[in-house]
Write a protein that holds these residues in place. Structure first.
Motif, PDB file in Angstrom:
ATOM      1  N   ILE A 192      -0.392 -94.146  68.299  1.00 25.68           N
ATOM      2  CA  ILE A 192       0.134 -92.972  67.605  1.00 25.68           C
ATOM      3  C   ILE A 192      -0.335 -91.693  68.293  1.00 25.68           C
ATOM      4  CG2 ILE A 192       0.311 -94.139  65.386  1.00 25.68           C
ATOM      5  CD1 ILE A 192      -2.322 -92.793  64.586  1.00 25.68           C
ATOM      6  N   TRP A 193      -1.481 -91.770  68.954  1.00 25.24           N
ATOM      7  CA  TRP A 193      -2.032 -90.566  69.594  1.00 25.24           C
ATOM      8  C   TRP A 193      -1.224 -90.188  70.826  1.00 25.24           C
ATOM      9  CZ3 TRP A 193      -5.027 -88.812  66.031  1.00 25.24           C
ATOM     10  CH2 TRP A 193      -5.737 -89.703  65.212  1.00 25.24           C
ATOM     11  N   ALA A 194      -0.787 -91.173  71.591  1.00 17.70           N
ATOM     12  CA  ALA A 194       0.040 -90.871  72.765  1.00 17.70           C
ATOM     13  C   ALA A 194       1.380 -90.259  72.351  1.00 17.70           C
ATOM     14  CB  ALA A 194       0.260 -92.137  73.591  1.00 17.70           C
ATOM     15  N   ILE A 195       1.939 -90.759  71.267  1.00 12.81           N
ATOM     16  CA  ILE A 195       3.200 -90.197  70.780  1.00 12.81           C
ATOM     17  C   ILE A 195       2.996 -88.748  70.348  1.00 12.81           C
ATOM     18  CG2 ILE A 195       4.956 -90.394  68.987  1.00 12.81           C
ATOM     19  CD1 ILE A 195       4.538 -93.401  69.026  1.00 12.81           C
ATOM     20  N   ALA A 196       1.902 -88.502  69.617  1.00 16.34           N
ATOM     21  CA  ALA A 196       1.628 -87.139  69.168  1.00 16.34           C
ATOM     22  C   ALA A 196       1.418 -86.202  70.357  1.00 16.34           C
ATOM     23  CB  ALA A 196       0.398 -87.134  68.254  1.00 16.34           C
ATOM     24  N   GLN A 197       0.689 -86.664  71.380  1.00 13.80           N
ATOM     25  CA  GLN A 197       0.433 -85.807  72.534  1.00 13.80           C
ATOM     26  C   GLN A 197       1.676 -85.613  73.397  1.00 13.80           C
ATOM     27  OE1 GLN A 197      -2.954 -87.755  74.348  1.00 13.80           O
ATOM     28  NE2 GLN A 197      -4.421 -86.559  73.151  1.00 13.80           N
ATOM     29  N   HIS A 198       2.630 -86.532  73.306  1.00 11.43           N
ATOM     30  CA  HIS A 198       3.884 -86.337  74.043  1.00 11.43           C
ATOM     31  C   HIS A 198       4.703 -85.210  73.416  1.00 11.43           C
ATOM     32  CE1 HIS A 198       7.578 -87.335  76.239  1.00 11.43           C
ATOM     33  NE2 HIS A 198       8.203 -87.184  75.077  1.00 11.43           N
ATOM     34  N   VAL A 251      12.257 -92.265  76.609  1.00 13.91           N
ATOM     35  CA  VAL A 251      11.035 -92.326  75.825  1.00 13.91           C
ATOM     36  C   VAL A 251      11.322 -92.279  74.324  1.00 13.91           C
ATOM     37  CG1 VAL A 251      10.668 -89.823  75.855  1.00 13.91           C
ATOM     38  CG2 VAL A 251       8.705 -91.363  75.634  1.00 13.91           C
ATOM     39  N   GLU A 252      12.417 -91.642  73.920  1.00 10.73           N
ATOM     40  CA  GLU A 252      12.723 -91.563  72.493  1.00 10.73           C
ATOM     41  C   GLU A 252      12.916 -92.937  71.880  1.00 10.73           C
ATOM     42  OE1 GLU A 252      13.808 -87.733  74.412  1.00 10.73           O
ATOM     43  OE2 GLU A 252      14.264 -89.844  74.821  1.00 10.73           O
ATOM     44  N   TRP A 253      13.579 -93.837  72.606  1.00  7.86           N
ATOM     45  CA  TRP A 253      13.775 -95.200  72.098  1.00  7.86           C
ATOM     46  C   TRP A 253      12.448 -95.947  72.030  1.00  7.86           C
ATOM     47  CZ3 TRP A 253      18.129 -96.430  69.805  1.00  7.86           C
ATOM     48  CH2 TRP A 253      19.292 -95.745  70.147  1.00  7.86           C
ATOM     49  N   PHE A 254      11.612 -95.703  73.017  1.00  7.76           N
ATOM     50  CA  PHE A 254      10.294 -96.335  73.018  1.00  7.76           C
ATOM     51  C   PHE A 254       9.469 -95.892  71.813  1.00  7.76           C
ATOM     52  CE2 PHE A 254       5.814 -95.851  74.494  1.00  7.76           C
ATOM     53  CZ  PHE A 254       5.485 -97.202  74.500  1.00  7.76           C
ATOM     54  N   HIS A 255       9.460 -94.601  71.554  1.00  5.70           N
ATOM     55  CA  HIS A 255       8.708 -94.090  70.417  1.00  5.70           C
ATOM     56  C   HIS A 255       9.293 -94.573  69.097  1.00  5.70           C
ATOM     57  CE1 HIS A 255       6.887 -90.525  72.879  1.00  5.70           C
ATOM     58  NE2 HIS A 255       6.334 -91.688  73.147  1.00  5.70           N
ATOM     59  N   LEU A 256      10.597 -94.705  69.027  1.00  6.08           N
ATOM     60  CA  LEU A 256      11.221 -95.224  67.811  1.00  6.08           C
ATOM     61  C   LEU A 256      10.774 -96.658  67.538  1.00  6.08           C
ATOM     62  CD1 LEU A 256      13.232 -94.991  65.480  1.00  6.08           C
ATOM     63  CD2 LEU A 256      15.043 -95.716  67.063  1.00  6.08           C
TER      64      LEU A 256
END
Length: 488
Positions: free
Chosen positions: A292-298, A413-418
């Protein structure tokens, strides 16, 4: 209370909607007058082991395109067969006979490096034998190494299935949820995590059989393979505190510490810098993409200092994660002492490990294997387990396509985060369901399955009377359990 008439174990096709529907393919649910417990060969254990073998065979079929190390054209991503063993075979000098830690710094705990070395030694022996014996098939060294690695991991997967069956009490068919697991299919051969999972499961089984020293040795070896089994030791402390059974826990904790020292101390003395590589990397590495931290920092580049520069430690992130994990551990301990009925060992272990993965800065996809036996034992319901595992499999597929790159017919990356977000939501829902069953024991399927059942994995905790609780009016566990089973 006398046992009910009928089978001497829980029949899944009588109790689980998914099992009932699946049984229609073979003639419907088990008959009311059918005989159980008298099979000469196809016992629940052998059937569950067969399920595991079949799934491992499919897992090997999936991994076979990557076994020879020829990953041209990004085969490891297009065929969803990426694994860590093949590239690390060359990176750590295993191809040249180097010994992990003594000759190269390995980023894993010591016992995992030992498994890597064992596979390399066996593979070299096979290569030498194949060179002198005609009928044996030839293979490039990395392929021999990976095949041996997969065989060793397969043996460990069978031990996990056996351990879960031993921990399930009168619910032996719950082990089928491990043998037929989508997570096992996807990640059995991704990394060496099955070593720690097997040792942890066997350690819990030894605890359930009331062998605290053996349990400690196995859990200590598990900690020497991956650090997460230390959370199981912590869970046992909270539950033993409530039951006033700290002496068995102390025997387990001391033997776990000694087992860890026996494995780690020699290499810590002989090669301190290489031995410490795992710990220094854990401190200095940034959030991995699936956290979750990598997503937030992205999406918010300055969040907690953002991604650190090369060679810098993400100190703000490390501190935040540490505080959250301490608070989570305190919350799980509070739940252990405040729940109306003492939680079962797998319930609390699942909650703590799941929270650790969700909040930690590293949540590698294969870490789902850590949760598999705990989730099965904590809440043995096919539907919720399959839904969660489906999201884990989705994350793996999307991750491979994301690493392939959008310019190479991969995904953005959007699909990855989803996909990661869906996985996290599914896991949070599973955690919430387990918490609900801890707080409302009447909803706990394991305790409802058989009159008088408390905790098949509890060992000295099974049926023990509470001594320390945070409830205003604590009641003896036996009395609470009697009311529960009578209402069931």
């Amino acid at each position: 209370m006398s046992a009910p008439a009928g089978p001497d174990r829980v029949v899944p096709t009588w109790t689980d909607p998914v099992a009932v529907q699946a049984s229609e393919a073979v003639g419907g649910p088990w008959g009311r007058h059918a005989v159980t417990g008298r099979a000469l060969f196809w016992t629940p254990l052998r059937v569950c082991l067969l399920f595991t073998v079949l799934v491992l065979s499919l897992a090997w079929t999936k991994q076979a395109p990557c076994a020879d190390g020829d990953w041209q054209g990004s085969k490891q991503y297009t065929h969803l067969c990426y694994n860590d063993a093949v590239p690390l075979f060359g990176i750590h000098g295993l191809a040249d006979g180097d010994v992990p830690y003594l000759d190269s710094a390995v980023e894993y705990p010591v016992l995992t490096g030992g498994l890597m070395q064992l596979a390399a030694v066996v593979a070299r022996g096979y290569d030498q034998l194949a060179a002198g014996v005609g009928p044996l098939p030839d293979a490039v060294p990395v392929e021999s190494y990976y095949v041996v690695t997969c065989l060793l991991l397969s043996a460990l997967a069978l031990l996990v299935t056996r351990g879960v069956l031993g921990l399930s009490g009168r619910r032996p068919w719950d082990a089928a949820m491990v043998g037929l697991s989508p997570v096992l299919l996807v990640h059995a051969f991704t990394n060496w995590d099955l070593l720690a999972v097997a040792l942890t499961t066997l350690g819990m089984w030894a605890w359930a059989r009331r062998h605290p020293v053996v349990a400690g040795v196995l859990l200590g070896l598990g900690i020497a393979a991956k650090l997460y089994p230390v959370m199981v030791v912590g869970v046992l402390f909270a539950l033993c505190l409530r039951a006033g059974q700290l002496r068995p826990w102390l025997a387990t904790a001391v033997s776990a510490g000694l087992a860890w020292l026996v494995v780690d101390l020699p290499l810590a003395v002989l090669a301190p810098e290489n031995w410490a590589r795992f710990f220094t990397l854990s401190d200095s590495r940034p959030a991995n993409p699936e956290s979750i931290w990598a997503i937030a920092q992205h999406w918010w580049p300055g969040f907690l200092g953002g991604a650190p520069a090369q060679g810098e430690s993400p100190s703000a992130l490390n501190a935040t994660v540490a505080v959250l994990l301490v608070l989570t551990a305190a919350g799980v301990c509070w739940l252990a002492l405040a729940a109306p009925l003492r939680p079962r060992v797998p319930q609390l272990a699942f909650l703590l490990v799941a929270a650790f993965l969700l909040l930690n800065k590293v949540y590698s996809p294969q870490y789902a294997l850590w949760l598999l036996p705990l989730a099965v034992l904590a809440r043995p319901r096919w539907r919720s387990l399959l839904l969660w595992q489906a999201t884990e499999a989705l994350v793996w597929a999307i991750t491979m396509l994301y690493y392939l790159g959008a310019d190479n017919r991969g995904l953005d990356v959007e699909w990855f985060h989803l996909a990661v977000g869906l996985r996290d939501v599914a896991l949070v829902v599973l955690v919430a369901l387990v918490v609900r069953e801890v707080w409302h024991p009447d909803a706990d399927l394991v305790r409802r399955s058989w009159p008088g059942t408390d905790d098949p994995a509890g060992g000295v905790l099974d049926g023990a009377v509470d001594r320390v609780t945070l409830r205003r009016r604590a009641q003896p566990a036996r009395a609470s359990r009697s009311r529960e089973t009578s209402s069931a």
